[in-house]
Design a protein around this motif. Structure first.
Motif, PDB file in Angstrom:
ATOM      1  N   ASP A   1     -39.981  -8.573   5.039  1.00 21.86           N
ATOM      2  CA  ASP A   1     -40.828  -9.506   5.782  1.00 21.86           C
ATOM      3  C   ASP A   1     -41.024  -9.044   7.226  1.00 21.86           C
ATOM      4  OD1 ASP A   1     -40.964 -11.044   3.527  1.00 21.86           O
ATOM      5  OD2 ASP A   1     -39.462 -12.502   4.168  1.00 21.86           O
ATOM      6  N   LEU A   2     -39.964  -8.490   7.824  1.00 22.93           N
ATOM      7  CA  LEU A   2     -40.065  -8.002   9.197  1.00 22.93           C
ATOM      8  C   LEU A   2     -41.019  -6.814   9.282  1.00 22.93           C
ATOM      9  CD1 LEU A   2     -39.014  -8.359  12.086  1.00 22.93           C
ATOM     10  CD2 LEU A   2     -37.182  -6.750  11.538  1.00 22.93           C
ATOM     11  N   GLN A   3     -40.928  -5.904   8.302  1.00 19.31           N
ATOM     12  CA  GLN A   3     -41.825  -4.753   8.289  1.00 19.31           C
ATOM     13  C   GLN A   3     -43.271  -5.204   8.111  1.00 19.31           C
ATOM     14  OE1 GLN A   3     -39.979  -2.532   5.111  1.00 19.31           O
ATOM     15  NE2 GLN A   3     -38.861  -1.211   6.527  1.00 19.31           N
ATOM     16  N   ARG A   4     -43.473  -6.190   7.237  1.00 22.54           N
ATOM     17  CA  ARG A   4     -44.829  -6.707   7.021  1.00 22.54           C
ATOM     18  C   ARG A   4     -45.341  -7.367   8.291  1.00 22.54           C
ATOM     19  NH1 ARG A   4     -46.987 -11.634   5.182  1.00 22.54           N
ATOM     20  NH2 ARG A   4     -49.050 -11.404   4.235  1.00 22.54           N
ATOM     21  N   GLN A   5     -44.474  -8.162   8.953  1.00 19.57           N
ATOM     22  CA  GLN A   5     -44.890  -8.810  10.188  1.00 19.57           C
ATOM     23  C   GLN A   5     -45.259  -7.782  11.250  1.00 19.57           C
ATOM     24  OE1 GLN A   5     -42.303 -10.970  13.339  1.00 19.57           O
ATOM     25  NE2 GLN A   5     -42.815 -12.544  11.851  1.00 19.57           N
ATOM     26  N   HIS A   6     -44.452  -6.736  11.368  1.00 21.29           N
ATOM     27  CA  HIS A   6     -44.746  -5.698  12.355  1.00 21.29           C
ATOM     28  C   HIS A   6     -46.053  -4.983  12.026  1.00 21.29           C
ATOM     29  CE1 HIS A   6     -40.302  -5.311  13.799  1.00 21.29           C
ATOM     30  NE2 HIS A   6     -40.890  -6.408  14.209  1.00 21.29           N
ATOM     31  N   SER A   7     -46.306  -4.755  10.746  1.00 20.47           N
ATOM     32  CA  SER A   7     -47.565  -4.136  10.349  1.00 20.47           C
ATOM     33  C   SER A   7     -48.751  -5.022  10.725  1.00 20.47           C
ATOM     34  CB  SER A   7     -47.557  -3.875   8.842  1.00 20.47           C
ATOM     35  OG  SER A   7     -48.795  -3.362   8.404  1.00 20.47           O
ATOM     36  N   LEU A   8     -48.603  -6.323  10.537  1.00 20.50           N
ATOM     37  CA  LEU A   8     -49.673  -7.259  10.909  1.00 20.50           C
ATOM     38  C   LEU A   8     -49.868  -7.298  12.426  1.00 20.50           C
ATOM     39  CD1 LEU A   8     -48.845 -10.206   8.473  1.00 20.50           C
ATOM     40  CD2 LEU A   8     -50.782  -8.643   8.329  1.00 20.50           C
ATOM     41  N   LEU A   9     -48.774  -7.250  13.183  1.00 23.00           N
ATOM     42  CA  LEU A   9     -48.892  -7.249  14.638  1.00 23.00           C
ATOM     43  C   LEU A   9     -49.589  -5.987  15.130  1.00 23.00           C
ATOM     44  CD1 LEU A   9     -45.399  -8.709  15.608  1.00 23.00           C
ATOM     45  CD2 LEU A   9     -47.610  -9.821  15.895  1.00 23.00           C
ATOM     46  N   ASP A  10     -49.278  -4.843  14.519  1.00 18.37           N
ATOM     47  CA  ASP A  10     -49.979  -3.602  14.867  1.00 18.37           C
ATOM     48  C   ASP A  10     -51.468  -3.739  14.588  1.00 18.37           C
ATOM     49  OD1 ASP A  10     -47.875  -2.036  15.847  1.00 18.37           O
ATOM     50  OD2 ASP A  10     -47.266  -1.409  13.852  1.00 18.37           O
ATOM     51  N   GLY A  11     -51.797  -4.287  13.406  1.00 19.00           N
ATOM     52  CA  GLY A  11     -53.200  -4.476  13.054  1.00 19.00           C
ATOM     53  C   GLY A  11     -53.901  -5.442  13.982  1.00 19.00           C
ATOM     54  N   LEU A  12     -53.179  -6.452  14.451  1.00 17.29           N
ATOM     55  CA  LEU A  12     -53.763  -7.417  15.382  1.00 17.29           C
ATOM     56  C   LEU A  12     -54.144  -6.747  16.687  1.00 17.29           C
ATOM     57  CD1 LEU A  12     -54.443 -10.370  15.936  1.00 17.29           C
ATOM     58  CD2 LEU A  12     -52.077 -10.726  16.640  1.00 17.29           C
ATOM     59  N   VAL A  13     -53.258  -5.887  17.207  1.00 21.43           N
ATOM     60  CA  VAL A  13     -53.545  -5.155  18.438  1.00 21.43           C
ATOM     61  C   VAL A  13     -54.731  -4.211  18.244  1.00 21.43           C
ATOM     62  CG1 VAL A  13     -52.639  -3.363  19.965  1.00 21.43           C
ATOM     63  CG2 VAL A  13     -51.229  -5.325  19.387  1.00 21.43           C
ATOM     64  N   GLU A  14     -54.830  -3.646  17.044  1.00 23.56           N
ATOM     65  CA  GLU A  14     -55.889  -2.675  16.762  1.00 23.56           C
ATOM     66  C   GLU A  14     -57.228  -3.315  16.428  1.00 23.56           C
ATOM     67  OE1 GLU A  14     -53.983  -0.636  13.615  1.00 23.56           O
ATOM     68  OE2 GLU A  14     -52.474   0.298  14.926  1.00 23.56           O
ATOM     69  N   GLY A  15     -57.292  -4.649  16.434  1.00 23.31           N
ATOM     70  CA  GLY A  15     -58.572  -5.339  16.251  1.00 23.31           C
ATOM     71  C   GLY A  15     -58.938  -5.663  14.827  1.00 23.31           C
ATOM     72  N   ARG A  16     -57.981  -5.662  13.908  1.00 21.47           N
ATOM     73  CA  ARG A  16     -58.299  -5.905  12.502  1.00 21.47           C
ATOM     74  C   ARG A  16     -58.479  -7.386  12.185  1.00 21.47           C
ATOM     75  NH1 ARG A  16     -53.936  -3.283   8.903  1.00 21.47           N
ATOM     76  NH2 ARG A  16     -55.260  -4.241   7.321  1.00 21.47           N
ATOM     77  N   ALA A  17     -58.279  -8.252  13.165  1.00 20.51           N
ATOM     78  CA  ALA A  17     -58.436  -9.685  12.921  1.00 20.51           C
ATOM     79  C   ALA A  17     -59.881 -10.071  12.640  1.00 20.51           C
ATOM     80  CB  ALA A  17     -57.903 -10.488  14.106  1.00 20.51           C
TER      81      ALA A  17
END
Length: 382
Positions: A144-160
């Motif tokens: 879950d932590l790895q998934r959360q970190h992957s989502l946070l990276d994607g958020l910074v990169e504009g994938r939202a």
């Protein structure tokens, strides 16, 4: 006891469903799985203790699998352990009842030995289950932590901008897509020193949810801002800052977070290296404007402070100090002289030299703006 194991197991399952909300709220599938698990545990336990287990029929595999499954289902460990204790007690009470019903020739000594075997078995069961539960729980937490970190990276990169990704972020972080957010970025100047010390704890005490990660070598956080002012957020985060940190809002929520991340990063970078502090983008807008376009800094310095920067070292610093003091006091020679601990006429003389060398005057708003930006580009502050 073999002919009574199913009845004992069903009674155990009913008691657990009646007294343990973690099982009761699981729905019909959970209820059926719990009943089947109780039957397997009781029957296999009786066969093992009676010496009737088939080759390869080791109860330890059942205990491990149960520990893993309960961790996956999110059943608290203490609830699982109570279930095992309750099952063992039900089996013991069933054994006592059976001995009272018929003349089986079982004396108290034999019954005591059976009881010892039963409770020793429970000790082994719980130890095996706890180990399997903890391993699976740790694996799930890491996943879950790895998934959360992957989502946070994607958020910074504009994938939202992708609705499916935004939905995943909202589900994982527990925020709404349009919920006002704030980004905090702390620069890692020293790899051995964390620039932030447990900011999530301080925010949580203030009733604020935050999620933290490291991206591009810097620590950053997604902070929910609904109902909280910037001043309040700064007050909560600032005590945790041990290095350079910047804060920028994303009032529109997830879509605006990449820009907030860039602005917070640039805001932190405007603070002097080696310093400690938290600055908001609103407080450092001029500095952020200068650092946002590093390719413009050389021509800016050339067109504004170039003649002053080419002077001999001591004279150059003297002229820059004078210019900074004048700009800080809206061009007032009197106030600048007080700051510089010199006579007003001395400041006027230096001002004349500055205007003569640069070809710019503080009476011209455009010239004053350019000179101010030039000063900021040197890393000085007013």
């Amino acid at each position: 006891m073999l002919d009574r194991t199913d009845a004992i197991a069903d009674d155990v399952a009913l008691q657990l469903l009646a007294h343990e909300p973690s099982y009761a709220h699981g729905g019909g599938e959970m209820h059926a799985e719990l009943r089947a698990s109780c039957r397997e545990h009781i029957a296999r336990g009786v066969r093992t203790m009676a010496g009737l287990a088939e080759p390869g029929e080791e109860a330890v595999h059942v205990w491990r699998e149960t520990g893993r499954r309960r961790a996956q289902q999110g059943i608290p460990m203490d609830v699982v352990l109570r279930a095992y204790s309750f099952g063992s007690r039900a089996l013991w009470e069933g054994l006592l009842e059976r001995c009272r019903e018929a003349d089986l020739g079982i004396d108290e000594h034999m019954l005591l030995l059976a009881g010892r075997m039963l409770w020793r078995s429970m000790d082994v069961q719980t130890a095996t289950l706890v180990e399997a539960y903890r391993r699976e729980h740790a694996r799930l937490q890491l996943r879950d932590l790895q998934r959360q970190h992957s989502l946070l990276d994607g958020l910074v990169e504009g994938r939202a901008a992708d609705p499916a990704f935004a939905q995943d972020v909202c589900a994982a972080l527990g925020i709404a897509s349009d919920e006002p957010l704030v980004c905090v970025v702390a620069l890692v100047d020293d790899p051995l020193v964390e620039p932030l010390s447990a900011p999530e704890d301080r925010l949580e005490r203030g009733g604020i949810v935050s999620h933290w990660h490291v991206h591009a070598g810097n620590q950053f956080g997604v902070v929910t801002a609904a109902g909280h002012s910037m001043d309040e957020l700064v007050r909560l985060v600032e005590p945790a800052v041990t290095g350079r940190a910047g804060l920028a809002p994303a009032p529109e929520g997830l879509p605006g977070f990449p820009l907030a991340y860039r602005l917070a990063t640039r805001t932190a970078a405007t603070l002097p290296e080696g310093s400690r502090g938290l600055a908001t983008v609103q407080d450092r807008l001029p500095e952020v404007l200068v650092t946002a376009s590093p390719e413009l800094v050389p021509p800016l310095l050339h067109e504004t402070l170039g003649p002053l920067l080419t002077l001999p070292g001591p004279q150059s610093r003297l002229m820059l100090d004078t210019l900074v003091a004048l700009l800080a006091h809206d061009g007032s020679p009197t106030h600048a002289a007080r700051q510089l601990y010199c006579h007003r006429n001395t400041v006027l003389y230096r001002l004349h030299q500055i205007e003569s060398l640069t070809g710019r005057t503080l009476n011209n708003p455009r010239d004053k703006l350019l000179l101010s930006l030039g000063v900021l580009a040197t890393g000085r502050t007013f």
